[in-house]
Design a protein around this motif. Sequence first.
Motif, mmCIF file in Angstrom:
data_model
loop_
_atom_site.group_PDB
_atom_site.id
_atom_site.type_symbol
_atom_site.label_atom_id
_atom_site.label_comp_id
_atom_site.label_asym_id
_atom_site.label_seq_id
_atom_site.Cartn_x
_atom_site.Cartn_y
_atom_site.Cartn_z
ATOM 1 N N PHE A 11 26.861 -4.748 9.782
ATOM 2 C CA PHE A 11 27.862 -3.634 9.771
ATOM 3 C C PHE A 11 28.112 -3.389 11.556
ATOM 4 O O PHE A 11 27.460 -2.274 11.685
ATOM 5 N N ARG A 12 28.697 -3.074 12.078
ATOM 6 C CA ARG A 12 29.180 -3.223 13.504
ATOM 7 C C ARG A 12 27.770 -3.354 15.055
ATOM 8 O O ARG A 12 27.510 -4.628 14.470
ATOM 9 N N SER A 13 27.032 -1.985 14.968
ATOM 10 C CA SER A 13 25.990 -3.081 15.996
ATOM 11 C C SER A 13 24.898 -2.746 14.966
ATOM 12 O O SER A 13 23.955 -3.465 15.540
ATOM 13 N N GLN A 58 38.122 -7.307 11.680
ATOM 14 C CA GLN A 58 37.319 -8.052 12.331
ATOM 15 C C GLN A 58 36.118 -7.162 12.856
ATOM 16 O O GLN A 58 34.566 -7.635 12.913
ATOM 17 N N PRO A 59 36.367 -5.874 14.044
ATOM 18 C CA PRO A 59 35.018 -5.443 15.107
ATOM 19 C C PRO A 59 34.258 -4.961 13.908
ATOM 20 O O PRO A 59 33.286 -4.296 14.111
ATOM 21 N N LEU A 60 34.453 -4.408 12.268
ATOM 22 C CA LEU A 60 32.744 -4.172 11.337
ATOM 23 C C LEU A 60 32.417 -4.825 11.661
ATOM 24 O O LEU A 60 31.431 -4.696 11.002
ATOM 25 N N VAL A 61 32.376 -6.528 11.274
ATOM 26 C CA VAL A 61 31.389 -7.059 11.195
ATOM 27 C C VAL A 61 30.566 -7.614 12.156
ATOM 28 O O VAL A 61 31.289 -7.502 13.713
ATOM 29 N N LYS A 62 29.204 -7.897 12.721
ATOM 30 C CA LYS A 62 28.649 -7.198 13.661
ATOM 31 C C LYS A 62 28.616 -9.193 14.142
ATOM 32 O O LYS A 62 29.226 -10.412 13.691
ATOM 33 N N PHE A 63 28.989 -9.372 15.589
ATOM 34 C CA PHE A 63 29.107 -10.368 16.123
ATOM 35 C C PHE A 63 28.141 -11.356 15.206
ATOM 36 O O PHE A 63 26.641 -10.708 15.562
ATOM 37 N N GLY A 64 28.517 -12.736 15.102
ATOM 38 C CA GLY A 64 27.327 -13.639 14.709
ATOM 39 C C GLY A 64 27.594 -14.140 12.949
ATOM 40 O O GLY A 64 26.587 -15.062 12.701
#
Length: 416
Positions: A11-13, A58-64
């Motif tokens: 979640f996020r970072s 979309q921005p809530l899911v950690k990149f990758g």
Amino acid sequence: MHVRHLTVADFRSYTGADLALRPGITTLLGRNGQGKTNLVEAIGYVASLSSHRVATDQPLVKFGAQRAVVRAAVVREGREQLVELEITPGRANRAKLNRSPLPRTRDVLGTLRTVLFAPEDLALVKGDPGERRRFLDDLLVQRQPRWSGVRSDYDKILKQRGALLKSAAPYLRKGRRGSRRADGIDPAEAAADALRTLDIWDEHLATVGSQLIYARLRLMRDLVPHLQQAYREVADATSEVTARYRSSLHDEAAAAIAAGEVPEPEQIRELILESLARVRGQEIERGVSLVGPHRDDVILGLGEMPAKGYASHGESWSIALGLRLAAYRLLRHDLGDDPVLILDDVFAELDSGRRERLAVMIADCEQVLITAAVVEDVPEGLTGDTVHIRLGEVSSAPSSEALEDPVAVPAAPDEP
């Protein structure tokens, strides 16, 4: 009501994090960019299925990562419930309550109730009407979760009606009727069909839209006294804040509603149909729906002047804070217990007087979660647990009691 434990995954970072909590005041302390707001955002998401910072998931899911998982153990009247949410952009999100899958994600609404105040809330006073409409509708759902379904139904109707206006415009606009086209379409027949279909969508919009407007008006009637009291307390001012509902209905109806009248739903339905008939030509020309709750606004005032454009920065902050505190007090009155109050980086934006007055106002809340960059931002009177956030790492958990039975079990790939 309070959150006993929060677990997030991707979640996020955060790749993963556990946050143990207990009733009272907890301060999440960390410099900007360390991830403290992400944690309270996750708690707010459990309560509302939306973020106070972004409009999409979309921005809530950690990149990758492909998905994010949020779990919260919620205690109300001595009974604990576990809410689990799987957030998957581009696909339907999934939810569980006490390990049991739910048919719809929105079925978890009402398990946890929060009131979250953040710097973004200044837009409630200075921003576009959509900010104030969202505030009302989110509060409606907090009071009665069934309004989530009504909002969803209205959005679908509005989308379908808008698509019809745009697609049928060539046949409905004046001067477009003529001989049969090369593709075999008779413009006059197409216009008649479009008008009949538009009449049907008018009925749908009026039926569902009247319910939403009626609920908003009743909410305003209940909310405004709390707003006025909260503003006086936090601003320590003699000027009074006002709030009136500006409707997109025709002038006579809009004036009555602005004066505080609350028509019955069937009456509002008829007023919507009448107003739609008056603006049909404009709607056809512009290809948009011009009447309905999606076009309404809440006009906030300070004394005789509108707050937007006239209130000072400090006054605007006090009005925005007053709205959130009013929502908190209304929910407390309705539910018989306290929602969770979240103050995200708020004290840094307030002068010392407002800080101290706010501290007094929230001292008796069951659970308050505060984020701050430095401990000096938090008034001395707000003593409680402190959780340090550094580079996404959570440390200094409040107590061994709060850490019992954590809900930190990772999600299996095929279930939330």
